[in-house]
Each structure stands twice: as structure tokens, then as C-alpha cells.
Scaffold this motif. Structure first.
Motif, PDB file in Angstrom:
ATOM      1  N   LEU A 134      11.493  -0.463  -6.614  1.00 62.17           N
ATOM      2  CA  LEU A 134      10.116  -0.559  -6.773  1.00 62.17           C
ATOM      3  C   LEU A 134      10.581  -0.153  -4.869  1.00 62.17           C
ATOM      4  O   LEU A 134       9.608   1.647  -5.214  1.00 62.17           O
ATOM      5  CB  LEU A 134      10.109  -2.266  -5.931  1.00 62.17           C
ATOM      6  CG  LEU A 134       8.260  -2.120  -5.885  1.00 62.17           C
ATOM      7  CD1 LEU A 134       7.945  -1.958  -6.511  1.00 62.17           C
ATOM      8  CD2 LEU A 134       8.584  -3.492  -4.434  1.00 62.17           C
ATOM      9  N   LEU A 135      11.843   0.237  -4.581  1.00 60.04           N
ATOM     10  CA  LEU A 135      11.200   1.155  -3.518  1.00 60.04           C
ATOM     11  C   LEU A 135      12.004   3.064  -3.946  1.00 60.04           C
ATOM     12  O   LEU A 135      10.737   3.379  -3.004  1.00 60.04           O
ATOM     13  CB  LEU A 135      12.194   0.846  -2.012  1.00 60.04           C
ATOM     14  CG  LEU A 135      12.119  -0.192  -1.689  1.00 60.04           C
ATOM     15  CD1 LEU A 135      13.903  -0.932  -1.003  1.00 60.04           C
ATOM     16  CD2 LEU A 135      11.089  -0.451  -0.435  1.00 60.04           C
ATOM     17  N   ILE A 136      12.408   2.887  -4.627  1.00 61.01           N
ATOM     18  CA  ILE A 136      12.444   4.399  -4.945  1.00 61.01           C
ATOM     19  C   ILE A 136      11.484   4.518  -5.497  1.00 61.01           C
ATOM     20  O   ILE A 136      11.385   6.182  -5.458  1.00 61.01           O
ATOM     21  CB  ILE A 136      13.961   4.394  -5.766  1.00 61.01           C
ATOM     22  CG1 ILE A 136      15.336   4.379  -4.859  1.00 61.01           C
ATOM     23  CG2 ILE A 136      14.406   5.876  -6.589  1.00 61.01           C
ATOM     24  CD1 ILE A 136      16.363   4.126  -6.204  1.00 61.01           C
ATOM     25  N   ALA A 137      10.792   3.994  -6.885  1.00 61.86           N
ATOM     26  CA  ALA A 137       9.685   4.057  -7.495  1.00 61.86           C
ATOM     27  C   ALA A 137       8.141   4.469  -5.157  1.00 61.86           C
ATOM     28  O   ALA A 137       7.764   5.863  -6.341  1.00 61.86           O
ATOM     29  CB  ALA A 137       9.426   3.485  -8.292  1.00 61.86           C
ATOM     30  N   LEU A 138       8.585   3.499  -5.017  1.00 64.69           N
ATOM     31  CA  LEU A 138       7.626   3.644  -4.058  1.00 64.69           C
ATOM     32  C   LEU A 138       7.615   5.319  -2.970  1.00 64.69           C
ATOM     33  O   LEU A 138       6.464   5.434  -2.591  1.00 64.69           O
ATOM     34  CB  LEU A 138       6.949   2.361  -3.133  1.00 64.69           C
ATOM     35  CG  LEU A 138       6.587   1.498  -3.513  1.00 64.69           C
ATOM     36  CD1 LEU A 138       6.826   0.154  -2.822  1.00 64.69           C
ATOM     37  CD2 LEU A 138       5.260   1.759  -4.012  1.00 64.69           C
ATOM     38  N   LEU A 139       8.806   5.257  -2.516  1.00 64.03           N
ATOM     39  CA  LEU A 139       9.201   6.945  -2.247  1.00 64.03           C
ATOM     40  C   LEU A 139       8.719   8.093  -2.555  1.00 64.03           C
ATOM     41  O   LEU A 139       8.307   8.558  -2.371  1.00 64.03           O
ATOM     42  CB  LEU A 139      10.566   6.570  -1.910  1.00 64.03           C
ATOM     43  CG  LEU A 139      11.568   8.092  -0.960  1.00 64.03           C
ATOM     44  CD1 LEU A 139      10.337   7.332   0.110  1.00 64.03           C
ATOM     45  CD2 LEU A 139      12.675   7.564  -1.407  1.00 64.03           C
ATOM     46  N   ALA A 140       9.590   7.916  -4.767  1.00 68.08           N
ATOM     47  CA  ALA A 140       8.272   9.224  -5.253  1.00 68.08           C
ATOM     48  C   ALA A 140       7.599   9.165  -5.111  1.00 68.08           C
ATOM     49  O   ALA A 140       7.179  10.844  -5.021  1.00 68.08           O
ATOM     50  CB  ALA A 140       9.558   9.555  -6.302  1.00 68.08           C
ATOM     51  N   PHE A 141       6.952   8.818  -5.141  1.00 70.46           N
ATOM     52  CA  PHE A 141       4.865   7.947  -5.577  1.00 70.46           C
ATOM     53  C   PHE A 141       4.249   8.894  -4.374  1.00 70.46           C
ATOM     54  O   PHE A 141       3.836   9.674  -4.351  1.00 70.46           O
ATOM     55  CB  PHE A 141       4.182   7.281  -4.978  1.00 70.46           C
ATOM     56  CG  PHE A 141       2.868   6.683  -5.748  1.00 70.46           C
ATOM     57  CD1 PHE A 141       2.078   7.303  -6.486  1.00 70.46           C
ATOM     58  CD2 PHE A 141       2.047   6.833  -3.961  1.00 70.46           C
ATOM     59  CE1 PHE A 141       1.034   7.564  -6.638  1.00 70.46           C
ATOM     60  CE2 PHE A 141       0.740   6.620  -4.955  1.00 70.46           C
ATOM     61  CZ  PHE A 141       0.104   7.126  -5.655  1.00 70.46           C
ATOM     62  N   VAL A 142       4.914   8.535  -3.382  1.00 76.35           N
ATOM     63  CA  VAL A 142       5.213   9.276  -0.985  1.00 76.35           C
ATOM     64  C   VAL A 142       4.976  10.431  -1.155  1.00 76.35           C
ATOM     65  O   VAL A 142       4.013  11.278  -0.888  1.00 76.35           O
ATOM     66  CB  VAL A 142       5.257   8.286  -0.309  1.00 76.35           C
ATOM     67  CG1 VAL A 142       5.362   8.454   0.781  1.00 76.35           C
ATOM     68  CG2 VAL A 142       4.842   6.613  -0.494  1.00 76.35           C
ATOM     69  N   VAL A 143       6.702  10.856  -1.280  1.00 78.73           N
ATOM     70  CA  VAL A 143       6.535  11.799  -1.021  1.00 78.73           C
ATOM     71  C   VAL A 143       6.267  13.193  -1.940  1.00 78.73           C
ATOM     72  O   VAL A 143       5.636  14.432  -2.285  1.00 78.73           O
ATOM     73  CB  VAL A 143       8.451  12.326  -1.571  1.00 78.73           C
ATOM     74  CG1 VAL A 143       8.983  13.340  -0.971  1.00 78.73           C
ATOM     75  CG2 VAL A 143       8.959  11.048  -0.189  1.00 78.73           C
ATOM     76  N   GLU A 144       6.314  12.381  -4.018  1.00 80.18           N
ATOM     77  CA  GLU A 144       5.272  14.251  -4.331  1.00 80.18           C
ATOM     78  C   GLU A 144       3.688  13.829  -4.645  1.00 80.18           C
ATOM     79  O   GLU A 144       3.495  14.869  -5.203  1.00 80.18           O
ATOM     80  CB  GLU A 144       5.470  13.502  -5.475  1.00 80.18           C
ATOM     81  CG  GLU A 144       6.932  14.022  -5.920  1.00 80.18           C
ATOM     82  CD  GLU A 144       8.045  14.896  -5.929  1.00 80.18           C
ATOM     83  OE1 GLU A 144       6.872  15.525  -6.208  1.00 80.18           O
ATOM     84  OE2 GLU A 144       8.756  15.318  -5.238  1.00 80.18           O
ATOM     85  N   LYS A 145       3.100  12.687  -3.273  1.00 81.88           N
ATOM     86  CA  LYS A 145       1.718  13.256  -3.600  1.00 81.88           C
ATOM     87  C   LYS A 145       1.260  13.982  -3.345  1.00 81.88           C
ATOM     88  O   LYS A 145       1.666  14.370  -1.910  1.00 81.88           O
ATOM     89  CB  LYS A 145       1.520  11.204  -2.667  1.00 81.88           C
ATOM     90  CG  LYS A 145      -0.125  11.548  -3.411  1.00 81.88           C
ATOM     91  CD  LYS A 145      -0.576   9.698  -2.497  1.00 81.88           C
ATOM     92  CE  LYS A 145      -2.091   9.798  -3.124  1.00 81.88           C
ATOM     93  NZ  LYS A 145      -2.680   8.333  -1.936  1.00 81.88           N
TER      94      LYS A 145
END
Length: 64
Positions: free
Chosen positions: A52-63
Motif C-alpha cells: 500500500l505504501l509503495i502504491a501511494l508513493l508511486a501515486f504521489v511521485v508520478e502525479k
């Protein structure tokens, strides 16, 4: 507020969420002898929270 500052604040919030998820009180809740599909509940929680943290991190960084 500029986008770079907002991204930094979101990353800081994710850091705090990670500290909460992997701290003693929540880990103690899942530290039982129960198993789900032959996998200990604690392992499922740790790897699920990690994913979950990896998915949220990818969402924040790639947004954009």
C-alpha cells in the motif's frame, strides 16, 4: 502553494503513515497464531501495508 511544496508535504504525510503502520501497537494487533490461506496474519499485514505504501508513493511521485 506550489506543486513542489505540496509533493513534499504529501511525502512527509506518507512517512508519518508508514511510522504509524509499522509501529508497535498496530503490529501487536496482528501478531497472532492465526493463518489466512496458510500465511500468518502478521506477514499478510506487513506485506500488505508495504505494498500500500509503495502504491501511494508511486501515486504521489508520478502525479502531474
Amino acid at each position: 502553494m506550489n506543486k513542489r511544496n505540496a509533493k513534499g508535504q504529501r511525502l512527509a504525510a506518507l512517512f508519518l503513515l508508514a511510522n504509524l503502520l509499522f509501529n508497535y501497537p498496530l503490529l501487536a494487533l496482528f501478531n497472532r497464531a492465526d493463518m489466512v490461506a496458510g500465511i500468518p496474519v502478521l506477514y499478510l499485514y506487513v506485506f500488505g501495508a508495504w505494498a500500500l505504501l509503495i502504491a501511494l508513493l508511486a501515486f504521489v511521485v508520478e502525479k502531474r
